[in-house]
Design a protein around this motif. Structure first.
Motif, PDB file in Angstrom:
ATOM      1  N   LEU A 121       0.808  -1.219   0.000  1.00 13.19           N
ATOM      2  CA  LEU A 121       0.000   0.000   0.000  1.00 13.19           C
ATOM      3  C   LEU A 121       0.844   1.273   0.000  1.00 13.19           C
ATOM      4  CD1 LEU A 121      -2.857  -1.135   2.388  1.00 13.19           C
ATOM      5  CD2 LEU A 121      -3.020  -0.728  -0.072  1.00 13.19           C
ATOM      6  N   PRO A 122       1.963   1.335   0.731  1.00  8.15           N
ATOM      7  CA  PRO A 122       2.798   2.540   0.636  1.00  8.15           C
ATOM      8  C   PRO A 122       3.316   2.789  -0.777  1.00  8.15           C
ATOM      9  CG  PRO A 122       3.360   1.309   2.609  1.00  8.15           C
ATOM     10  CD  PRO A 122       2.434   0.431   1.809  1.00  8.15           C
ATOM     11  N   GLU A 123       3.597   1.728  -1.537  1.00 13.89           N
ATOM     12  CA  GLU A 123       4.041   1.924  -2.920  1.00 13.89           C
ATOM     13  C   GLU A 123       2.926   2.528  -3.761  1.00 13.89           C
ATOM     14  OE1 GLU A 123       5.752  -0.459  -6.861  1.00 13.89           O
ATOM     15  OE2 GLU A 123       5.300  -1.576  -5.013  1.00 13.89           O
ATOM     16  N   LEU A 124       1.707   2.048  -3.569  1.00 17.39           N
ATOM     17  CA  LEU A 124       0.575   2.617  -4.297  1.00 17.39           C
ATOM     18  C   LEU A 124       0.411   4.090  -3.953  1.00 17.39           C
ATOM     19  CD1 LEU A 124      -1.936   2.459  -6.083  1.00 17.39           C
ATOM     20  CD2 LEU A 124      -3.201   1.565  -4.100  1.00 17.39           C
ATOM     21  N   GLU A 125       0.553   4.430  -2.683  1.00 12.82           N
ATOM     22  CA  GLU A 125       0.419   5.820  -2.274  1.00 12.82           C
ATOM     23  C   GLU A 125       1.482   6.698  -2.932  1.00 12.82           C
ATOM     24  OE1 GLU A 125      -0.289   8.320   1.840  1.00 12.82           O
ATOM     25  OE2 GLU A 125       1.058   6.590   1.886  1.00 12.82           O
ATOM     26  N   VAL A 126       2.717   6.233  -2.963  1.00  9.23           N
ATOM     27  CA  VAL A 126       3.796   7.004  -3.576  1.00  9.23           C
ATOM     28  C   VAL A 126       3.543   7.178  -5.070  1.00  9.23           C
ATOM     29  CG1 VAL A 126       6.236   6.960  -4.182  1.00  9.23           C
ATOM     30  CG2 VAL A 126       5.536   6.399  -1.868  1.00  9.23           C
ATOM     31  N   ARG A 127       3.067   6.134  -5.717  1.00  5.99           N
ATOM     32  CA  ARG A 127       2.773   6.242  -7.152  1.00  5.99           C
ATOM     33  C   ARG A 127       1.648   7.240  -7.410  1.00  5.99           C
ATOM     34  NH1 ARG A 127       4.436   1.946 -10.727  1.00  5.99           N
ATOM     35  NH2 ARG A 127       5.875   0.503  -9.702  1.00  5.99           N
ATOM     36  N   LEU A 128       0.629   7.237  -6.553  1.00  2.12           N
ATOM     37  CA  LEU A 128      -0.463   8.193  -6.706  1.00  2.12           C
ATOM     38  C   LEU A 128       0.034   9.626  -6.497  1.00  2.12           C
ATOM     39  CD1 LEU A 128      -3.286   6.266  -4.824  1.00  2.12           C
ATOM     40  CD2 LEU A 128      -3.293   6.871  -7.254  1.00  2.12           C
ATOM     41  N   GLU A 129       0.911   9.810  -5.535  1.00  3.61           N
ATOM     42  CA  GLU A 129       1.480  11.142  -5.308  1.00  3.61           C
ATOM     43  C   GLU A 129       2.283  11.606  -6.516  1.00  3.61           C
ATOM     44  OE1 GLU A 129       3.681  10.529  -1.748  1.00  3.61           O
ATOM     45  OE2 GLU A 129       1.943  10.782  -0.421  1.00  3.61           O
ATOM     46  N   ALA A 130       3.022  10.686  -7.130  1.00  4.98           N
ATOM     47  CA  ALA A 130       3.791  11.036  -8.325  1.00  4.98           C
ATOM     48  C   ALA A 130       2.866  11.419  -9.479  1.00  4.98           C
ATOM     49  CB  ALA A 130       4.690   9.872  -8.724  1.00  4.98           C
ATOM     50  N   LEU A 131       1.752  10.700  -9.608  1.00  5.36           N
ATOM     51  CA  LEU A 131       0.781  11.039 -10.651  1.00  5.36           C
ATOM     52  C   LEU A 131       0.207  12.429 -10.415  1.00  5.36           C
ATOM     53  CD1 LEU A 131      -1.223   7.719 -11.179  1.00  5.36           C
ATOM     54  CD2 LEU A 131       0.590   8.675 -12.604  1.00  5.36           C
ATOM     55  N   GLN A 132      -0.010  12.793  -9.139  1.00  4.89           N
ATOM     56  CA  GLN A 132      -0.528  14.114  -8.821  1.00  4.89           C
ATOM     57  C   GLN A 132       0.450  15.206  -9.229  1.00  4.89           C
ATOM     58  OE1 GLN A 132      -3.728  15.220  -7.236  1.00  4.89           O
ATOM     59  NE2 GLN A 132      -3.882  13.423  -8.527  1.00  4.89           N
ATOM     60  N   VAL A 133       1.724  14.980  -8.974  1.00  7.36           N
ATOM     61  CA  VAL A 133       2.732  15.969  -9.351  1.00  7.36           C
ATOM     62  C   VAL A 133       2.727  16.167 -10.862  1.00  7.36           C
ATOM     63  CG1 VAL A 133       5.205  16.439  -9.440  1.00  7.36           C
ATOM     64  CG2 VAL A 133       4.181  15.540  -7.345  1.00  7.36           C
ATOM     65  N   ARG A 134       2.685  15.075 -11.601  1.00 13.31           N
ATOM     66  CA  ARG A 134       2.677  15.185 -13.068  1.00 13.31           C
ATOM     67  C   ARG A 134       1.394  15.822 -13.567  1.00 13.31           C
ATOM     68  NH1 ARG A 134       4.559   9.525 -13.485  1.00 13.31           N
ATOM     69  NH2 ARG A 134       2.749   9.093 -14.796  1.00 13.31           N
ATOM     70  N   ALA A 135       0.266  15.445 -12.978  1.00 14.17           N
ATOM     71  CA  ALA A 135      -1.017  15.993 -13.422  1.00 14.17           C
ATOM     72  C   ALA A 135      -1.100  17.481 -13.147  1.00 14.17           C
ATOM     73  CB  ALA A 135      -2.171  15.263 -12.731  1.00 14.17           C
ATOM     74  N   HIS A 136      -0.638  17.914 -11.999  1.00 18.70           N
ATOM     75  CA  HIS A 136      -0.685  19.339 -11.684  1.00 18.70           C
ATOM     76  C   HIS A 136       0.273  20.137 -12.564  1.00 18.70           C
ATOM     77  CE1 HIS A 136      -2.382  18.549  -7.386  1.00 18.70           C
ATOM     78  NE2 HIS A 136      -3.256  18.318  -8.354  1.00 18.70           N
ATOM     79  N   GLY A 137       1.330  19.481 -13.012  1.00 25.03           N
ATOM     80  CA  GLY A 137       2.235  20.148 -13.929  1.00 25.03           C
ATOM     81  C   GLY A 137       1.599  20.388 -15.283  1.00 25.03           C
ATOM     82  N   ARG A 138       0.736  19.418 -15.697  1.00 26.80           N
ATOM     83  CA  ARG A 138       0.056  19.562 -16.977  1.00 26.80           C
ATOM     84  C   ARG A 138      -1.106  20.531 -16.889  1.00 26.80           C
ATOM     85  NH1 ARG A 138       0.191  13.773 -17.022  1.00 26.80           N
ATOM     86  NH2 ARG A 138      -2.034  13.794 -16.550  1.00 26.80           N
ATOM     87  N   ASN A 139      -1.844  20.430 -15.789  1.00 29.86           N
ATOM     88  CA  ASN A 139      -3.080  21.203 -15.670  1.00 29.86           C
ATOM     89  C   ASN A 139      -3.214  21.704 -14.232  1.00 29.86           C
ATOM     90  OD1 ASN A 139      -5.584  22.299 -16.194  1.00 29.86           O
ATOM     91  ND2 ASN A 139      -6.679  20.383 -15.830  1.00 29.86           N
ATOM     92  N   PRO A 140      -2.489  22.745 -13.872  1.00 30.58           N
ATOM     93  CA  PRO A 140      -2.485  23.200 -12.482  1.00 30.58           C
ATOM     94  C   PRO A 140      -3.885  23.552 -11.977  1.00 30.58           C
ATOM     95  CG  PRO A 140      -0.807  24.323 -13.778  1.00 30.58           C
ATOM     96  CD  PRO A 140      -1.676  23.591 -14.747  1.00 30.58           C
ATOM     97  N   ARG A 141      -4.197  23.053 -10.788  1.00 28.83           N
ATOM     98  CA  ARG A 141      -5.462  23.407 -10.167  1.00 28.83           C
ATOM     99  C   ARG A 141      -5.146  24.361  -9.031  1.00 28.83           C
ATOM    100  NH1 ARG A 141      -9.767  19.500  -7.015  1.00 28.83           N
ATOM    101  NH2 ARG A 141     -11.528  20.922  -7.061  1.00 28.83           N
ATOM    102  N   LYS A 142      -5.114  25.649  -9.351  1.00 32.50           N
ATOM    103  CA  LYS A 142      -4.640  26.630  -8.386  1.00 32.50           C
ATOM    104  C   LYS A 142      -5.756  27.220  -7.545  1.00 32.50           C
ATOM    105  CE  LYS A 142      -0.538  28.018 -10.996  1.00 32.50           C
ATOM    106  NZ  LYS A 142       0.179  29.152 -11.620  1.00 32.50           N
ATOM    107  N   VAL A 143      -6.997  27.137  -8.012  1.00 35.05           N
ATOM    108  CA  VAL A 143      -8.106  27.733  -7.276  1.00 35.05           C
ATOM    109  C   VAL A 143      -9.200  26.688  -7.082  1.00 35.05           C
ATOM    110  CG1 VAL A 143      -9.838  29.548  -7.224  1.00 35.05           C
ATOM    111  CG2 VAL A 143      -7.595  30.005  -8.248  1.00 35.05           C
TER     112      VAL A 143
END
Length: 233
Positions: free
Chosen positions: A106-128
């Motif tokens: 489960l910690p590996e899944l969590e880390v992978r999800l966090e990495a996906l969030q970093v990449r996704a926010h880089g593509r389409n920042p959700r600032k507001v």
């Protein structure tokens, strides 16, 4: 994160909920592909955890239709016992962002999800974040309602962010406490005090109330609710 779990293995779903909710994440679950596709296409999620073998519609078809027919770019990680290269290639070609074979930690899944969030926010920042006439700028940390600036303590601002990210879903007391203090909970019921202060700023000066109490569960931030917003869980 607000996560959608599309998985028919009840034990695995229970493990995912126990692990991720304890860390402040909000989860929805769909036990079959058609239900999962509907939720993923109609709701807002930070990421989707998608099983390959599902009743009614298999994972790759769910993903293909989610991308092609609904234009969704939500990050998706596929879970499967299939570890052959052709299967992995098929999963990525269907639109997966990542691929994790069972069994997994489960910690590996969590880390992978966090990495996906970093990449996704880089593509389409959700600032507001926005719910009705309430907004929270994640870059400036400025909160406004109906154009008026809300003056929030840091703890209240963090609670507001968690509630707005989950809206209109409920957030448990445990999730809010973890978001503020992690595993080191303070003495006394400080959460109740922080929610009270948050309500004074967000709802006090306005006719419509956005923060609602779910007795014995927690809170949610939504435009309307049947629950008594003055009750305490």
């Amino acid at each position: 994160m607000r996560l959608l779990v599309i998985e028919d293995n009840r034990q695995l779903v229970a493990n995912l909920f126990e692990y991720f909710e304890a860390r402040g994440h909000v989860l929805d679950v769909a036990p079959d592909g058609i239900t999962g596709l509907h939720l993923a296409a109609s709701q807002s999620y930070d990421a989707v955890i998608l099983d390959w073998m599902l009743p009614r519609m298999e994972g790759p078809e769910v993903l293909r239709r989610l991308r092609a027919e609904h234009g969704s770019e939500v990050p998706v990680i596929m879970l499967t016992a299939r570890d052959d290269l052709p299967d992995k290639i098929a999963g990525f070609r269907a639109g997966a962002d990542d691929y994790l074979t069972k069994p997994f930690a489960l910690p590996e899944l969590e880390v992978r999800l966090e990495a996906l969030q970093v990449r996704a926010h880089g593509r389409n920042p959700r600032k507001v974040l926005e719910v009705a006439d309430l907004s929270l700028d994640l870059a400036t940390l400025e909160a406004r309602r109906d154009g008026q600036v809300l003056h929030l303590y840091p703890a209240c601002r963090k609670l507001l962010e968690v509630l707005m990210r989950a809206s209109p879903a409920a957030v448990t007391r445990q999730q809010l406490e973890f978001a503020l203090w992690g595993d080191e909970l303070p003495d006394g019921d400080l959460l109740r005090s922080h929610v009270y202060e948050l309500r004074r700023s967000v709802d006090g000066p306005f006719a419509s109330k956005l923060i609602h109490t779910l007795p014995r569960v927690g809170y949610r931030l939504a435009v309307t609710a049947t629950e008594d917003s003055d009750a305490t869980p």
